[in-house]
Design a protein around this motif. Structure first.
Motif, PDB file in Angstrom:
ATOM      1  N   GLN A 215       0.831  -1.209   0.000  1.00  0.00           N
ATOM      2  CA  GLN A 215       0.000   0.000   0.000  1.00  0.00           C
ATOM      3  C   GLN A 215       0.864   1.257   0.000  1.00  0.00           C
ATOM      4  O   GLN A 215       0.523   2.251  -0.633  1.00  0.00           O
ATOM      5  CB  GLN A 215      -0.917   0.005   1.223  1.00  0.00           C
ATOM      6  N   LEU A 218       2.092   1.949  -3.423  1.00  0.00           N
ATOM      7  CA  LEU A 218       0.962   2.476  -4.189  1.00  0.00           C
ATOM      8  C   LEU A 218       0.763   3.960  -3.861  1.00  0.00           C
ATOM      9  O   LEU A 218       0.512   4.778  -4.740  1.00  0.00           O
ATOM     10  CB  LEU A 218      -0.279   1.678  -3.779  1.00  0.00           C
ATOM     11  N   LEU A 222       0.861   7.182  -6.299  1.00  0.00           N
ATOM     12  CA  LEU A 222      -0.271   8.105  -6.362  1.00  0.00           C
ATOM     13  C   LEU A 222       0.171   9.541  -6.095  1.00  0.00           C
ATOM     14  O   LEU A 222      -0.356  10.481  -6.674  1.00  0.00           O
ATOM     15  CB  LEU A 222      -1.306   7.728  -5.299  1.00  0.00           C
ATOM     16  N   LYS A 533      -7.729  12.348 -12.738  1.00  0.00           N
ATOM     17  CA  LYS A 533      -8.573  11.833 -11.646  1.00  0.00           C
ATOM     18  C   LYS A 533      -8.997  10.401 -11.932  1.00  0.00           C
ATOM     19  O   LYS A 533      -8.997   9.553 -11.049  1.00  0.00           O
ATOM     20  CB  LYS A 533      -9.815  12.716 -11.476  1.00  0.00           C
ATOM     21  N   LEU A 536      -6.171   8.135 -11.316  1.00  0.00           N
ATOM     22  CA  LEU A 536      -6.010   7.926  -9.868  1.00  0.00           C
ATOM     23  C   LEU A 536      -7.053   6.939  -9.360  1.00  0.00           C
ATOM     24  O   LEU A 536      -6.766   6.040  -8.582  1.00  0.00           O
ATOM     25  CB  LEU A 536      -6.142   9.258  -9.125  1.00  0.00           C
ATOM     26  N   GLU A 537      -8.271   7.158  -9.838  1.00  0.00           N
ATOM     27  CA  GLU A 537      -9.352   6.293  -9.358  1.00  0.00           C
ATOM     28  C   GLU A 537      -9.197   4.864  -9.854  1.00  0.00           C
ATOM     29  O   GLU A 537      -9.636   3.919  -9.209  1.00  0.00           O
ATOM     30  CB  GLU A 537     -10.715   6.836  -9.793  1.00  0.00           C
ATOM     31  N   ILE A 539      -6.729   3.152  -9.832  1.00  0.00           N
ATOM     32  CA  ILE A 539      -5.947   2.375  -8.865  1.00  0.00           C
ATOM     33  C   ILE A 539      -6.881   1.651  -7.905  1.00  0.00           C
ATOM     34  O   ILE A 539      -6.593   0.558  -7.424  1.00  0.00           O
ATOM     35  CB  ILE A 539      -4.939   3.298  -8.146  1.00  0.00           C
ATOM     36  N   ASN A 540      -8.042   2.252  -7.697  1.00  0.00           N
ATOM     37  CA  ASN A 540      -9.027   1.579  -6.845  1.00  0.00           C
ATOM     38  C   ASN A 540      -9.487   0.244  -7.424  1.00  0.00           C
ATOM     39  O   ASN A 540      -9.949  -0.637  -6.703  1.00  0.00           O
ATOM     40  CB  ASN A 540     -10.258   2.462  -6.663  1.00  0.00           C
ATOM     41  N   GLN A 541      -9.341   0.149  -8.753  1.00  0.00           N
ATOM     42  CA  GLN A 541      -9.777  -1.101  -9.394  1.00  0.00           C
ATOM     43  C   GLN A 541      -8.953  -2.289  -8.887  1.00  0.00           C
ATOM     44  O   GLN A 541      -9.411  -3.426  -8.934  1.00  0.00           O
ATOM     45  CB  GLN A 541      -9.639  -1.003 -10.922  1.00  0.00           C
ATOM     46  N   ILE A 542      -7.736  -1.973  -8.438  1.00  0.00           N
ATOM     47  CA  ILE A 542      -6.887  -3.053  -7.905  1.00  0.00           C
ATOM     48  C   ILE A 542      -7.655  -3.799  -6.814  1.00  0.00           C
ATOM     49  O   ILE A 542      -7.577  -5.016  -6.696  1.00  0.00           O
ATOM     50  CB  ILE A 542      -5.570  -2.466  -7.334  1.00  0.00           C
ATOM     51  N   LYS A 543      -8.418  -3.030  -6.056  1.00  0.00           N
ATOM     52  CA  LYS A 543      -9.186  -3.635  -4.960  1.00  0.00           C
ATOM     53  C   LYS A 543     -10.186  -4.661  -5.439  1.00  0.00           C
ATOM     54  O   LYS A 543     -10.578  -5.559  -4.700  1.00  0.00           O
ATOM     55  CB  LYS A 543      -9.975  -2.535  -4.227  1.00  0.00           C
ATOM     56  N   LYS A 544     -10.589  -4.505  -6.706  1.00  0.00           N
ATOM     57  CA  LYS A 544     -11.615  -5.416  -7.204  1.00  0.00           C
ATOM     58  C   LYS A 544     -11.013  -6.641  -7.887  1.00  0.00           C
ATOM     59  O   LYS A 544     -11.740  -7.498  -8.352  1.00  0.00           O
ATOM     60  CB  LYS A 544     -12.517  -4.661  -8.179  1.00  0.00           C
ATOM     61  N   TYR A 548      -6.310  -9.358  -5.292  1.00  0.00           N
ATOM     62  CA  TYR A 548      -6.444  -8.518  -4.095  1.00  0.00           C
ATOM     63  C   TYR A 548      -7.470  -9.129  -3.138  1.00  0.00           C
ATOM     64  O   TYR A 548      -7.259  -9.183  -1.925  1.00  0.00           O
ATOM     65  CB  TYR A 548      -6.858  -7.102  -4.504  1.00  0.00           C
TER      66      TYR A 548
END
Lengths: 734, 184
Positions: A215, A218, A222, A533, A536-537, A539-544, A548
């Motif tokens: 993290q 990451l 970011l 933006k 940046l957002e 990167i949130n896809q990594i969570k899905k 992960y």
């Protein structure tokens, strides 16, 4: 009452005979009989006494009494460090145990081999009815007959040396450990130790830290993009956008506004605008911006005023260029012309130079003529003198003027004549050379004059050419009296005036198109902001991602496992505490009785044992006297030994109904006891021997003597001595 | 919609608030209180009722949600750990006498920040330094899932005003939402 009951119950199993061969300290076959209620094994250290007791234990319980699970410290270890069954000089250990029961006798034979031809373990039980069982069947049968687990055995049958030794050490943690072992709680301790060694918490922490590092990386990535974003946001704010407007909605709103502005502009200049579609999403912005720019350029270019402005600007540029060319060429030509005039003024014109050249040529010719005339005259005089010499040689030396004789008169005259002629010729030649020099200079001047004339003429041609161009540009005939430069200057001034008029006319239109361009820049900036933006957002896809989610699941599973293990540990500790407390509660009277009996210390009218949670929730045993005071810190080693023996004997007697073993084994029980305590211990042993057979190993001669003197039951005494590696001990029976 | 979520924006907004209002080594400082109030507002948006937010004494937030009463101890951290004091635990246990179930709510300020709502049986609430991962087995994942996007929206919505007005601005927002603040 309880003692009597067990005794009368006649359910007890008693050892009749032990036969060992190749077991630990016994390389040779050795037999010991346990026919009397009390059997004493006496001898120095390392004479084989403990091996006899170990043999009984191993024969009954096999592998259970080996290794960490046994709860006996000296048996921990593997390989070279292990507690070895087979004697170093043997391939096989055989232990045969004859046991006498209420209803039947039976014999257990256990072997262990590591020989080349035969390896492995065997267990066999021979029942009285002739039945013979082997392997697991035999193990089952033994368990059934003994009705005592190994834990029961070491708690209430076999008092090991080390439990007493550890208890005497007085270190609280080790005392608690020894107490746990006395109470048969080693299994719990072993499980707790195993759980602790598994380092589940450390693994969980390790996982959390690894995940954290991921993290952190990451976050650093970011940070760079966030820096770019903030820079663009600041720029957008400088351009007049509000922080709340830095989004796709504003971008699309601006796009619609730009389309309207383009249409208005086209209407204003009287040209039809091409249709431009607004972007459906922020992602279409680049193509929209290109379309807007193309259309703006087209409309601007096709506007009549703009066209005229361009034309005037072109004409102005041309006029300026011609004026500049003319002025430059005029300067060159004027310089050349002035140079020519200056030359003529100084050197004369071509005619004058020609005249001077001709005049000098004439002078040269005259000199040549003179020289030519002097030469024949000199020759004639020379010839005359020569004739005189030859015709009248005797009178030749008489001076014709005075008649006197002069030696070599003719030769002298001839020489004088030659010198005179030569001087004359030399003077003439010198004069001629000077004239020729002058002539050459004049010829050069003439050539220079011609060159100047040609150059001046060339520059004049160039100037005329430019004047011709100016004439064409102005569409006007120019005469020699006209000044093209001034005419052009006037023309430029006229164009500027017209351009100013055009500029005034299109200023409002220019403002409109500039506004469109400015909004296009805003849209472009908004596009870059939204793009950043979105990046940046993303990167949130990594969570899905599956990976992960798997990682999170592992973390959750480890957390659950940690929770289960914590629960397990807590439960084990509770069980351990409860079992300890239960056992102590049940045996407390016996323990108290034996302790006071052995120590005979008037300070102790009562000994109570409580179990509390110690450090890490591990059992901590609190010993208190009748006043609730804690005597342990002030107890002597002998008292502590007595306490340990009391606990063992208390448990042995209290729980003897839970199994069928009718004997108690005590290994070196008198360590640290004073003579009085030894005597009183024997009184206790004597008492217990009413219901149990006693097997005691001791190296203590004083204790042996006490046993001999004070045990009222029949007893066998075996003396162990002179142990040799290849023979074992010599055992004699008293 | 342009974005799938506002997570990164939320994170950077919170970082900016932390830079302005955070006190190093004091998680319960003004920034901690801001986060607590943002959570209270988010829970309000989520549909929680009877919300009580306490800045000084007692459990941090009480709520009623889906007919159940919860009491929350809110912790904000940048590390892998949170510290639960004896007082924190006592406060939660005290509320349990009124039928509130204790929740440890943890916001770890890093990318992929999500609230951890750990519903812990009252006799299992640990004290001291606790590895956040240790709370995983108690997490109310469904509730966390519902809360996460709402929290994002609440942060983005109020960020500018909080940046200017700090905790005081949020107190007013809580007041307007009808959230009780006994010690304000």
């Amino acid at each position: 009452m309880i003692l009597k009951k067990y005794y009368e119950g006649e359910t007890m199993l008693k050892i009749k005979k032990l036969e060992v061969n190749g077991f630990r300290g016994f390389p040779q076959k050795t037999s010991i009989e346990f026919l009397n209620p009390v059997t004493i094994l006496y001898g120095g250290n390392h004479q084989g006494k403990s091996s006899v007791l170990n043999a009984i234990e191993w024969c009954l319980y096999g592998d259970e009494c080996i290794g960490e699970k046994s709860g006996i410290r000296e048996r921990v270890g593997t390989g070279e460090m292990s507690w070895r069954i087979i004697n170093d000089n043997c391939d096989t250990a055989i232990v045969k145990l004859e046991i006498e029961g209420e209803n039947e006798n039976f014999t257990i034979i256990r072997t262990l081999s590591n020989g080349k031809s035969k390896k492995g373990k065997t267990i066999k039980i021979l029942l009285q009815n002739g039945t013979e069982k082997e392997g697991s069947e035999a193990e089952q049968e033994i368990k059934k007959l003994l009705r005592a687990s190994f834990k029961d055995f070491i708690t209430s049958v076999y008092q090991h040396q080390e439990t007493i030794r550890d208890f005497v050490i007085q270190k609280p943690s080790e005392q608690s450990d020894a107490m746990d072992r006395l109470l048969g709680l080693s299994d719990y301790r072993n499980i707790l130790k195993g759980i602790n060694n598994s380092n589940i918490s450390k693994i969980q922490k390790f996982l959390a830290e690894k995940f954290d590092r991921f993290q952190e990386n990451l976050k650093n990535a970011l940070k760079i993009r966030q820096g770019d974003l903030e820079e663009k946001e600041n720029k957008a704010i400088e351009m007049g956008l509000n922080i709340d407007e830095l989004n796709e909605d504003k971008l699309l709103e601006l796009a619609e506004s730009i389309i309207n502005d383009i249409n208005s502009f086209a209407f204003l200049i009287g040209i039809n605008a091409k249709k431009i579609s607004a972007p459906s999403t922020w992602e279409n912005t680049p193509s929209f911006i290109k379309a807007v720019k193309d259309e703006c350029e087209r409309l601007w270019g096709e506007s009549p005023e703009v066209k005229e402005q361009i034309e005037k600007n072109n004409k102005r540029s041309k006029a300026i260029a011609l004026k500049s060319q003319y002025e430059t060429q005029y300067g060159i030509y004027t310089t050349k012309k002035e140079g020519l005039q200056e030359f003529i003024q100084k050197n004369g014109n071509e005619d004058k130079i020609d005249y001077d050249i001709n005049k000098i040529s004439q002078q040269i010719d005259n000199i040549d003529q003179k020289i030519r005339q002097i030469s024949p005259k000199a020759k004639l005089i020379d010839e005359g003198i020569s004739i005189l010499k030859s015709s009248a040689p005797s009178e030749a030396n008489n001076c014709p003027l005075c008649g006197q004789f002069v030696s070599d008169l003719l030769d002298h005259l001839q020489k004088k004549l030659k010198e005179e002629i030569q001087t004359q010729i030399a003077q003439l030649k010198n004069e001629k050379a000077q004239l020729e020099e002058r002539k050459k200079t004049l010829e050069n001047l003439k050539e220079e004059l011609n060159n100047l004339k040609e150059e001046t003429q060339r520059e004049k041609v160039k100037l005329d050419k430019i004047i011709n161009q100016i004439s064409n540009f102005l569409q006007k005939e120019l005469t020699d009296r006209d000044d093209p430069s001034s005419i052009l200057q006037k023309e430029i001034k006229d164009i500027d005036s017209k351009l100013q008029k055009i500029e005034n006319a299109i200023k409002s239109k220019r403002d409109k198109i500039n506004e469109i361009y400015k909004n296009t820049e805003k849209i472009n900036l908004l596009y870059e902001i939204v793009q950043l933006k979105v990046k940046l957002e993303k990167i949130n896809q990594i969570k899905k991602t599956k990976e992960y989610k798997n990682l999170e699941k592992i973390k959750d599973d480890v957390s659950k496992l940690t929770g289960f293990v914590e629960e397990l540990v807590k439960t084990i500790k509770i069980c351990m505490q409860k079992e300890a407390q239960t056992k102590i509660n049940l045996a407390t009277n016996k323990i108290d009785y034996y302790f006071r009996k052995i120590t005979d210390n008037p300070a102790f009218q009562k000994i109570n044992i409580r179990v509390e949670k110690g450090k890490g929730d591990i059992n901590q045993y609190i010993f208190e006297d009748q006043d609730g005071k804690r005597p342990v810190p002030v107890l002597s080693q002998g008292d502590l030994n007595s306490l340990a023996l009391s606990i063992f004997l208390g448990l042995a007697v209290t729980f003897s109904d839970s199994h069928h073993l009718g004997f108690i084994i005590m290994d070196d029980p008198s360590q640290s006891l004073d003579p009085e305590q030894k005597t009183r211990l024997i009184e206790v042993i004597n008492e217990i021997s009413e219901i149990k057979n006693i097997i005691v190993a001791t190296y203590d001669p004083e204790f042996l003597q006490c046993l001999k003197d004070n045990i009222s039951k029949l007893k066998s005494i075996y003396i162990f001595s002179n142990w040799l590696p290849k023979r074992g001990p010599i055992i004699s029976k008293e | 919609m342009i974005y799938n979520s506002m997570k990164v924006e939320t994170f950077y907004s919170l970082k900016k608030l932390q830079e302005k209002y955070g006190i190093k080594g004091k998680p319960s400082g003004p920034f901690g209180k801001i986060i607590q109030k943002l959570l209270a507002l988010s829970l309000f948006e989520l549909g929680a009722t009877n919300i009580v937010e306490r800045s000084v004494q007692g459990a941090d937030i009480d709520i009623t949600l889906n007919g159940k009463k919860y009491t929350l101890e809110v912790k904000t951290t940048e590390t892998l750990y949170i510290t639960l004091s004896h007082e924190n635990v006592q406060a939660l246990l005290y509320r349990s006498y009124d039928g509130y179930q204790p929740i440890i709510a943890v916001l770890r300020l890093t990318v992929f920040t999500d609230w951890i709502l750990a519903l812990i049986p009252k006799d299992e609430i640990p004290t001291g330094q606790i590895l956040i991962d240790n709370l995983n087995r108690y997490r109310m994942k469904d509730l966390e899932k519902q809360l996460s996007p709402i929290f994002d929206k609440v942060v983005i919505k109020h960020f500018k005003d909080i940046f200017k007005g700090g905790e005081q601005y949020l107190k007013e927002q809580l007041r307007q939402a009808g959230i009780a603040q006994p010690d304000s």
